[in-house]
Design a protein around this motif. Structure first.
Motif, mmCIF file in Angstrom:
data_model
loop_
_atom_site.group_PDB
_atom_site.id
_atom_site.type_symbol
_atom_site.label_atom_id
_atom_site.label_comp_id
_atom_site.label_asym_id
_atom_site.label_seq_id
_atom_site.Cartn_x
_atom_site.Cartn_y
_atom_site.Cartn_z
ATOM 1 N N GLU A 204 61.027 35.997 -55.741
ATOM 2 C CA GLU A 204 59.831 35.791 -57.136
ATOM 3 C C GLU A 204 60.547 35.496 -58.401
ATOM 4 O O GLU A 204 59.348 35.772 -59.285
ATOM 5 C CB GLU A 204 58.618 36.108 -56.481
ATOM 6 C CG GLU A 204 58.325 35.428 -55.375
ATOM 7 C CD GLU A 204 56.923 35.516 -55.169
ATOM 8 O OE1 GLU A 204 56.208 36.774 -55.618
ATOM 9 O OE2 GLU A 204 55.764 35.730 -53.745
ATOM 10 N N LYS B 177 59.568 39.357 -59.254
ATOM 11 C CA LYS B 177 58.538 40.432 -60.704
ATOM 12 C C LYS B 177 59.086 41.465 -60.382
ATOM 13 O O LYS B 177 59.624 41.884 -59.461
ATOM 14 C CB LYS B 177 57.849 39.785 -59.113
ATOM 15 C CG LYS B 177 56.465 38.061 -59.391
ATOM 16 C CD LYS B 177 55.936 38.456 -58.049
ATOM 17 C CE LYS B 177 54.608 36.973 -58.565
ATOM 18 N NZ LYS B 177 53.792 36.620 -58.333
ATOM 19 N N GLN B 178 58.555 41.902 -60.453
ATOM 20 C CA GLN B 178 58.750 43.344 -61.096
ATOM 21 C C GLN B 178 58.368 44.280 -59.486
ATOM 22 O O GLN B 178 57.401 43.577 -59.433
ATOM 23 C CB GLN B 178 57.843 44.022 -62.046
ATOM 24 C CG GLN B 178 57.833 43.463 -63.731
ATOM 25 C CD GLN B 178 57.910 44.978 -65.163
ATOM 26 O OE1 GLN B 178 56.151 45.303 -63.985
ATOM 27 N NE2 GLN B 178 58.115 44.947 -65.711
ATOM 28 N N ILE B 179 59.071 45.298 -59.302
ATOM 29 C CA ILE B 179 58.746 46.019 -58.423
ATOM 30 C C ILE B 179 58.687 47.175 -58.025
ATOM 31 O O ILE B 179 59.201 47.926 -59.250
ATOM 32 C CB ILE B 179 60.520 45.721 -57.207
ATOM 33 C CG1 ILE B 179 60.160 44.136 -56.602
ATOM 34 C CG2 ILE B 179 60.195 46.903 -56.238
ATOM 35 C CD1 ILE B 179 62.045 44.304 -56.744
ATOM 36 N N ARG B 180 57.317 47.435 -57.892
ATOM 37 C CA ARG B 180 56.911 49.063 -58.729
ATOM 38 C C ARG B 180 56.396 49.695 -57.011
ATOM 39 O O ARG B 180 55.231 49.216 -56.459
ATOM 40 C CB ARG B 180 55.032 48.878 -59.551
ATOM 41 C CG ARG B 180 55.321 48.171 -60.826
ATOM 42 C CD ARG B 180 53.923 48.416 -61.391
ATOM 43 N NE ARG B 180 54.305 47.357 -62.585
ATOM 44 C CZ ARG B 180 53.763 45.841 -63.018
ATOM 45 N NH1 ARG B 180 53.196 45.264 -61.504
ATOM 46 N NH2 ARG B 180 54.017 45.424 -63.778
ATOM 47 N N TYR C 94 58.451 44.281 -48.503
ATOM 48 C CA TYR C 94 58.031 44.152 -49.573
ATOM 49 C C TYR C 94 58.744 43.620 -51.337
ATOM 50 O O TYR C 94 58.867 43.012 -51.849
ATOM 51 C CB TYR C 94 56.900 45.330 -50.077
ATOM 52 C CG TYR C 94 56.084 45.430 -51.073
ATOM 53 C CD1 TYR C 94 54.959 44.932 -51.277
ATOM 54 C CD2 TYR C 94 56.812 46.250 -51.988
ATOM 55 C CE1 TYR C 94 54.148 44.493 -52.529
ATOM 56 C CE2 TYR C 94 55.824 46.333 -53.936
ATOM 57 C CZ TYR C 94 54.770 45.160 -53.635
ATOM 58 O OH TYR C 94 54.136 45.290 -54.701
ATOM 59 N N ILE C 95 59.730 45.065 -50.825
ATOM 60 C CA ILE C 95 60.761 44.618 -52.007
ATOM 61 C C ILE C 95 61.560 43.359 -52.223
ATOM 62 O O ILE C 95 61.682 42.353 -53.474
ATOM 63 C CB ILE C 95 62.043 45.740 -52.386
ATOM 64 C CG1 ILE C 95 61.308 47.365 -51.865
ATOM 65 C CG2 ILE C 95 63.023 45.587 -52.916
ATOM 66 C CD1 ILE C 95 62.185 48.159 -51.769
ATOM 67 N N GLU D 91 49.143 45.890 -58.184
ATOM 68 C CA GLU D 91 50.604 45.563 -57.869
ATOM 69 C C GLU D 91 51.659 46.262 -58.394
ATOM 70 O O GLU D 91 52.324 46.365 -58.579
ATOM 71 C CB GLU D 91 50.931 44.634 -59.225
ATOM 72 C CG GLU D 91 49.868 42.776 -59.511
ATOM 73 C CD GLU D 91 50.605 42.226 -60.049
ATOM 74 O OE1 GLU D 91 51.057 42.581 -61.729
ATOM 75 O OE2 GLU D 91 49.673 41.699 -60.685
ATOM 76 N N ASN E 49 64.393 45.227 -61.779
ATOM 77 C CA ASN E 49 63.004 45.293 -61.830
ATOM 78 C C ASN E 49 62.104 45.747 -61.175
ATOM 79 O O ASN E 49 61.031 45.718 -60.711
ATOM 80 C CB ASN E 49 62.005 43.826 -61.973
ATOM 81 C CG ASN E 49 62.798 42.983 -62.855
ATOM 82 O OD1 ASN E 49 63.205 43.708 -64.363
ATOM 83 N ND2 ASN E 49 63.090 41.566 -62.429
ATOM 84 N N GLU F 157 48.803 46.586 -53.674
ATOM 85 C CA GLU F 157 48.813 45.317 -53.059
ATOM 86 C C GLU F 157 49.382 45.935 -51.594
ATOM 87 O O GLU F 157 48.408 44.813 -51.099
ATOM 88 C CB GLU F 157 49.833 45.238 -53.462
ATOM 89 C CG GLU F 157 49.544 43.651 -54.766
ATOM 90 C CD GLU F 157 51.591 43.042 -55.372
ATOM 91 O OE1 GLU F 157 50.963 41.824 -55.735
ATOM 92 O OE2 GLU F 157 52.267 43.693 -55.525
ATOM 93 N N LYS G 128 58.782 40.317 -53.500
ATOM 94 C CA LYS G 128 58.745 40.700 -55.128
ATOM 95 C C LYS G 128 60.365 39.910 -56.068
ATOM 96 O O LYS G 128 60.347 39.046 -56.746
ATOM 97 C CB LYS G 128 58.576 42.439 -55.775
ATOM 98 C CG LYS G 128 57.421 42.573 -55.438
ATOM 99 C CD LYS G 128 55.979 41.894 -56.083
ATOM 100 C CE LYS G 128 54.787 42.843 -55.693
ATOM 101 N NZ LYS G 128 53.942 41.772 -56.756
ATOM 102 N N SER G 129 61.314 40.695 -55.259
ATOM 103 C CA SER G 129 62.862 40.495 -55.622
ATOM 104 C C SER G 129 63.159 38.844 -55.738
ATOM 105 O O SER G 129 63.390 38.333 -56.431
ATOM 106 C CB SER G 129 64.051 41.066 -54.758
ATOM 107 O OG SER G 129 64.843 40.612 -55.446
#
Length: 209
Positions: free
Chosen positions: A44, A46-49, A37-38, A145, A79, A166, A41-42
């Protein structure tokens, strides 16, 4: 696993003694969905929540939130925003704060009362983690998200669906609460904290930038 670090020296000493070889193959398989998952996101940008969830948001979920944020900073994964919550709110158990202090975190009490608020710092120039007990759907936490990381089997079984998540990932830990008010209390909280630290650092060590 020595590497240049921004962490406080005492915490960095703990980190340098972590041995990923001590994590079993079975546990690494459990951790892999979080790594995936991380990484996704990384890649792309994108923020990783990450919302670390337990029943009362009092022990394991706080340790997981704080160590995950620390590991992200250590490996300079950008992020990353770590949160925690429970299926209900109680209070962060004071021994959790003591355990983190003894490892080298700097902890400031922002408010007292039945549900105190703490600022937990792992590095001089990084934002502190704001730690207090709250429900996983509290306004303080993300609404969408994010990945819901279930850190205890009770919350995992009791909350089969997390609104807005998600991804839902079960990474459960034994509860150190079983040793509250016993001679083994400090030792067992430290043991659980270091287990969580080892696994969160392993997760972020696998992220390719």
């Amino acid at each position: 696993m020595k590497t240049e670090s921004i962490l406080f020296p005492e915490i960095n000493n703990v980190v340098n003694n972590i041995e990923f070889e001590s994590i079993s193959k079975e546990r690494k398989e459990i951790l892999q969905p979080l790594i995936n998952y991380i990484q996704g996101k990384s890649t792309e940008n994108k923020q990783i929540r990450l919302n670390l969830i337990c029943t009362h948001n009092s022990r394991r979920s706080h340790l997981a939130q704080i160590w995950a944020q620390t590991a992200a900073a250590h490996y300079r994964v950008q992020n990353v925003y770590c949160y925690s919550g429970g299926t209900e709110a109680t209070a962060m158990f004071p021994v959790v704060a003591d355990t983190l202090k003894n490892i080298g975190f700097k902890i400031q009490s922002l408010s007292e009362g039945s549900n105190p608020v703490y600022a937990v710092k792992y590095a001089e120039n990084e934002h502190p983690v704001i730690a207090f007990s709250k429900a996983y759907y509290d306004d303080f936490n993300p609404e969408e998200e994010f990945a819901a990381i279930m850190t205890c089997s009770q919350a995992d079984g009791g909350c089969p669906f997390i609104t807005g998540a998600e991804k839902r990932i079960a990474i459960t830990y034994e509860d150190p609460k079983a040793f509250d008010n016993t001679p083994q209390q400090a030792e067992k909280y430290k043991e659980r904290s270091l287990q969580i630290a080892s696994e969160m650092f392993y997760v972020f060590s696998q992220i390719k930038k």
